[in-house]
Each structure stands twice: as C-alpha cells, then as structure tokens.
Design a protein around this motif. Structure first.
Motif, PDB file in Angstrom:
ATOM      1  N   GLN A  51      -1.320  -5.205  -7.202  1.00 29.30           N
ATOM      2  CA  GLN A  51      -2.730  -5.282  -6.822  1.00 29.30           C
ATOM      3  C   GLN A  51      -3.191  -3.992  -6.146  1.00 29.30           C
ATOM      4  OE1 GLN A  51      -5.009  -8.129  -7.300  1.00 29.30           O
ATOM      5  NE2 GLN A  51      -6.275  -6.306  -6.993  1.00 29.30           N
ATOM      6  N   ALA A  52      -2.335  -3.413  -5.300  1.00 25.89           N
ATOM      7  CA  ALA A  52      -2.675  -2.164  -4.615  1.00 25.89           C
ATOM      8  C   ALA A  52      -2.854  -1.024  -5.626  1.00 25.89           C
ATOM      9  CB  ALA A  52      -1.607  -1.812  -3.595  1.00 25.89           C
ATOM     10  N   ASP A  78      -9.238   1.281  -9.464  1.00 25.93           N
ATOM     11  CA  ASP A  78     -10.655   0.896  -9.399  1.00 25.93           C
ATOM     12  C   ASP A  78     -11.435   1.844  -8.497  1.00 25.93           C
ATOM     13  OD1 ASP A  78     -10.110  -1.216 -11.063  1.00 25.93           O
ATOM     14  OD2 ASP A  78     -10.062  -2.723  -9.471  1.00 25.93           O
ATOM     15  N   ALA A  79     -10.765   2.328  -7.431  1.00 25.79           N
ATOM     16  CA  ALA A  79     -11.413   3.265  -6.508  1.00 25.79           C
ATOM     17  C   ALA A  79     -11.387   4.700  -7.034  1.00 25.79           C
ATOM     18  CB  ALA A  79     -10.742   3.193  -5.137  1.00 25.79           C
ATOM     19  N   ASN A 134      -5.443 -12.971  -9.641  1.00 24.96           N
ATOM     20  CA  ASN A 134      -6.359 -11.843  -9.755  1.00 24.96           C
ATOM     21  C   ASN A 134      -5.888 -10.843 -10.804  1.00 24.96           C
ATOM     22  OD1 ASN A 134      -8.756 -10.382  -8.727  1.00 24.96           O
ATOM     23  ND2 ASN A 134      -7.241  -8.858  -8.121  1.00 24.96           N
ATOM     24  N   TYR A 163      -2.634 -13.279  -5.873  1.00 24.44           N
ATOM     25  CA  TYR A 163      -2.467 -11.971  -6.497  1.00 24.44           C
ATOM     26  C   TYR A 163      -2.147 -12.116  -7.979  1.00 24.44           C
ATOM     27  CZ  TYR A 163      -2.431 -10.409  -1.672  1.00 24.44           C
ATOM     28  OH  TYR A 163      -2.785 -10.164  -0.372  1.00 24.44           O
ATOM     29  N   ASN A 187       0.826  -1.210   0.000  1.00 23.12           N
ATOM     30  CA  ASN A 187       0.000   0.000   0.000  1.00 23.12           C
ATOM     31  C   ASN A 187       0.857   1.256   0.000  1.00 23.12           C
ATOM     32  OD1 ASN A 187      -2.497  -1.349  -0.025  1.00 23.12           O
ATOM     33  ND2 ASN A 187      -2.469  -1.611   2.182  1.00 23.12           N
ATOM     34  N   SER A 202      -3.789  -1.426  -8.786  1.00 24.70           N
ATOM     35  CA  SER A 202      -5.035  -1.726  -9.476  1.00 24.70           C
ATOM     36  C   SER A 202      -6.240  -1.348  -8.630  1.00 24.70           C
ATOM     37  CB  SER A 202      -5.078  -3.219  -9.834  1.00 24.70           C
ATOM     38  OG  SER A 202      -6.287  -3.567 -10.472  1.00 24.70           O
ATOM     39  N   ASN A 203      -6.174  -1.666  -7.331  1.00 26.80           N
ATOM     40  CA  ASN A 203      -7.285  -1.323  -6.436  1.00 26.80           C
ATOM     41  C   ASN A 203      -7.484   0.190  -6.377  1.00 26.80           C
ATOM     42  OD1 ASN A 203      -7.620  -4.025  -5.869  1.00 26.80           O
ATOM     43  ND2 ASN A 203      -6.552  -3.949  -3.905  1.00 26.80           N
TER      44      ASN A 203
END
Length: 481
Positions: A210-211, A217-218, A389, A386, A172, A213-214
């Motif tokens: 992944q962080a 998305d947010a 995903n 991960y 993160n 990408s998240n």
C-alpha cells in the motif's frame, strides 16, 4: 514526510548523475557532503562466502549494501541482492521480508527460497556449510532480501541501537527503500516489482504494498513499476486461532467431544469470570494435547516434546537421507528446524563472514536470525483493509499456505480470501507437479490466487521446495498453477 523524502531522493539522484557543464559548481556544492554516503549506499559485490560451495567463487551474482531511510537517513536498512539466473535485465524483482517480526531475510536466502541451502551439519561444534539450492526462486526472478524492520539482522539506527519501530513506519521505510534502491540501480527501473514475505510478514507486506502504491499515486520519483505481492502462511488478522480448533479436529489432534466442549465454553456460553474461565482452561488443555506436535509442521514432533529436545541436542535427530527426491523433494529436517537459528548465528557472527558480506563494523553487537527482543510496536492487528484496497487497484497477489501448519491454518487463508467477496474465475481445483497432485487452488477476479500445498508446513518452501518453486515460477510468469 514527503518533503524530507523528496530531499533525500534529490541528494541521491544528483550524486549518482553526471552534472552538465552548466551548473557544475552548484551541483558539486550540493552533493559534496553526500558523496561518501551515496557511495556507501550502493551495493557491493560479494565474490565468495566462507564455507560456501567448497570456498569457490559464487556461481550467482550477489551484492549487499545499506540504504538510509527516514529522517536524515538515520535508519540504515541492510539488503542482499541476488540477480536472476535467467535474464536479470528483464525478469521481475521481488523484495522479500522474512517474518518475526525481527527475522533476518538471510534465512530466506539460505534456508528457504534463495540460491543457498544450509547443509545438515555432522555435529554442533563446527561451522555449517552451504550448497546450491536446485529449487531457488532466483532462477526466474531477482530477489532483494531485506532486513526489515530496523533492528532486524544487520539493519540498524545510527542514533540509537534500540530504536523502536512499528508496522506503519516499517511499511513506509520499505517503500522509501525501494525508491532509493532504484536510484542506486537505475538499470532496473523498468523491471516489474513485487514484494513478498511469510509468517508475520502477512501483516507487514500488504501495508508495504500500500505504501508503494501511495507513493506512485503521489508521483514520487522514481516511479516503481509495481505489479503485486505474495504471502506464505501469513498472519492476516489475529483471529486465525478461531480456525485452529477446526484444524486440530480435522487432523485428529483433539477429540470431537473436546472440540464441542470448547466451542460451548468459548462461543455459545462464555464464562464471564475474570480469572480462569472455562474457556481459558480449555485453551490450556488444547495446548497440552497439541504440544507434542510441531506447530509449524504437525507431521513432526515438537522440538521440546519427549525425546525431541534430547535428540536435537545430541545430534540424533540428524538423519543423512537424500534431500531432494522427485515430486516429494523435501529439505525438512528436525535438526535444522529446531537449531537453524543457533547454527546460522554461529556462522554469521564470524568476522570473516561479516567482512565478506561488507557489514559495517560496530553497527550491531550480535547478529541473530530471529531477534526476540526487537524494539517494535505491533500496532496493526488486521491487514484485511489493505488487501481490500489493493484489490480495487488491480494488483496481482499470490496467497499460499502449507496445509500442515497449526500456527496459521490453511482454513483461515481460504476463509479470508473468500471474504473479500470477489467472484471466482477459476474455481477450487487440484494443481499438479510431475503429474502428481500437490495441492488445491482457486483464482478470484481481483487477480488474487490462493494455493494450498499438500503436506507442507508454516515455511512451505523449506518443507516442499519443488512444489513451491513450481508454484512461484508459474505465478510470476502469469501462468495458471
């Protein structure tokens, strides 16, 4: 977390923007307490480094700086930004994190994939010098070499010197770092972004991706034009050792009889005794049999094996051979492999070097290339979820492995990439450099490419720089290996 992150981004955005006449007073009031922080956060150009290229100005563009992340930006992450030698305004940008955990990405910049290579020292009593790396990956992409997690290299926590981090938090922090870095460097917001690393970073990098990408998305701002990730000899799950016996048998490090006995003791009929099971004794014997090999590169002798340690300490391991020679271009040297951490620390801890790098005085006690006492909780033991995903989202990935690595055998990487169960669109085949075979590769329908590099080790670009540069250049350019 999202509210705090958005607030920190707003501070950086407003302080880096010219306010309109309407609302000037409000903007100045909001930004006043943050001006110095924002100015300090932006990178500073490094014009030259001591003992680098005969003390001449650097022939490449290097900037260093800190980015604050986390609550109240307490975590200060240090980075080295090297602009692409081709077309930095359009070329991809790779944020690179060295392994460990706790290894500074100064290693990647000066001993692996960066524009500099550490020269072979004549003796241990003088500071090392550095030369240009003809196989630097910065020839085709810009790189941000990041000291992550906190406590690595020059990255530090303002509130506590021994701040304890973990894998999830580090990922993160990395994603937050990129968004804030893009605010400081708005001219690169449209560039393609990748993240990469090797060794232990095989666990961290997929979570880092992944962080990112998240965050996209947010709809966190600025959006990151994220394209994918790359891993070299990466720790993916902690059952890689299941392949070490098969690897050792294949390369003749252990006998077939011993391999069969170990399989029987550990798999077929495991002993349930609490102490000193047959399997544990087999593992001890395995270590004794393979100890003489350098686990990171089995074609060489261990640093601690007979004569190995004495040669390294005395300097006899230094062999003044040509570093680059055609397709077999090789900068590997036992002296550097066994002593590079001490040599690098001797150099980086010089006050003039830290001043040239714009390091904040008093931020750390002592720089280490790989920090052995890093306060860090390795709380993720398997990164496969991960990878799975990220595959569903269509991100590109390059997974590469030197085939002489006992730490992370290429057999393991071949097994887990195939276990994702994606169809193969370019099946197992050799790949070439200068019309010579340098490895094998396959590509899956999830945009994942696997590459094996013949005769290479755990830190493949350090052992086989020409081959690895060709691999990276082709992949980052969307070409087949």
């Amino acid at each position: 977390m999202t509210k705090m992150f958005s607030s920190n981004l707003l501070r950086r955005i407003c302080c880096r923007s010219l306010p309109s006449l309407l609302g000037t007073i409000v903007v100045l009031w909001f930004c006043s307490s943050q001006v110095l922080v924002a100015m300090a956060a932006a990178g500073t150009k490094v014009g030259y480094l001591p003992r680098v290229i005969q003390e001449q100005p650097l022939p490449f563009e290097l900037e260093t700086g800190y980015i604050g992340v986390g609550e109240s930006e307490d975590i200060q992450l240090f980075y080295y930004f090297v602009k692409s030698e081709s077309n930095p305004s359009d070329d991809p940008i790779v944020v690179w994190v060295s392994g460990g955990p706790g290894c500074s990405s100064f290693f990647a910049m000066t001993q692996e994939i960066g524009p500099l290579i550490m020269d072979l020292p004549k003796n241990v009593s003088v500071l090392p010098t550095f030369s240009l790396n003809p196989y630097s990956w910065t020839k085709v992409a810009s790189f941000v070499y990041l000291d992550l997690p906190v406590g690595t290299g020059f990255s530090y926590a303002k509130s506590a010197k021994n701040y304890t981090s973990d894998t999830l938090e580090a990922s993160n922090h990395g994603a937050e770092f990129i968004r804030k870095w893009l605010i400081d460097y708005p001219e690169y917001q449209s560039n393609s972004f990748y993240v990469g690393g090797d060794s232990y970073s095989g666990t961290l990098i997929p979570m880092f991706a992944q962080a990112i990408s998240n965050g996209n998305d947010a709809m966190l701002k600025p959006a990151i034009n994220f394209k994918g990730y790359l891993l070299g000899n990466g720790v993916t799950h902690f059952s890689e050792h299941d392949y070490t016996y098969q690897f050792a048998l294949g390369y003749g490090l252990i006998s077939e009889e011993f391999a069969e006995k170990s399989y029987d003791d550990c798999i077929r009929n495991p002993d349930k005794k609490p102490f000193f099971t047959k399997c544990q004794l087999d593992m001890v014997q395995f270590l004794m049999l393979t100890f003489v090999n350098n686990a990171a590169y089995i074609l060489d002798t261990s640093c601690l094996a007979k004569n190995g340690a004495e040669d390294v300490i005395s300097g006899k391991a230094f062999v003044p051979t040509k570093r680059f020679n055609g397709v077999n271009a090789n900068i590997f040297n036992r002296y550097l492999l066994c002593r590079s951490d001490l040599i690098a620390a001797q150099y980086v801890n010089v006050e003039s070097v830290q001043e040239a790098l714009h390091v904040k005085k008093g931020s750390i006690d002592h720089w280490e290339q790989c920090r052995g006492d890093l306060p860090y909780n390795n709380n993720v033991r398997d990164s496969m979820q991960y990878h799975a995903n990220l595959s569903t989202k269509g991100y590109r990935s390059l997974i590469y492995n030197g085939d002489r690595d006992l730490f992370i055998p290429s057999l393991s990487a071949e097994a887990w990439t195939k276990s994702l169960n994606y169809s193969i669109i370019d099946d197992w085949r050799p790949w070439f450099v200068n019309n010579q075979i340098v490895g094998y590769t396959r590509t899956f329908s999830n945009n994942m490419t696997y590459a094996k590099i013949k005769g290479s080790g755990h830190l493949a670009p350090s052992v086989t720089p020409l081959q690895c540069f060709a691999m990276f250049k082709r992949w980052i350019s969307y070409e087949k290996l």
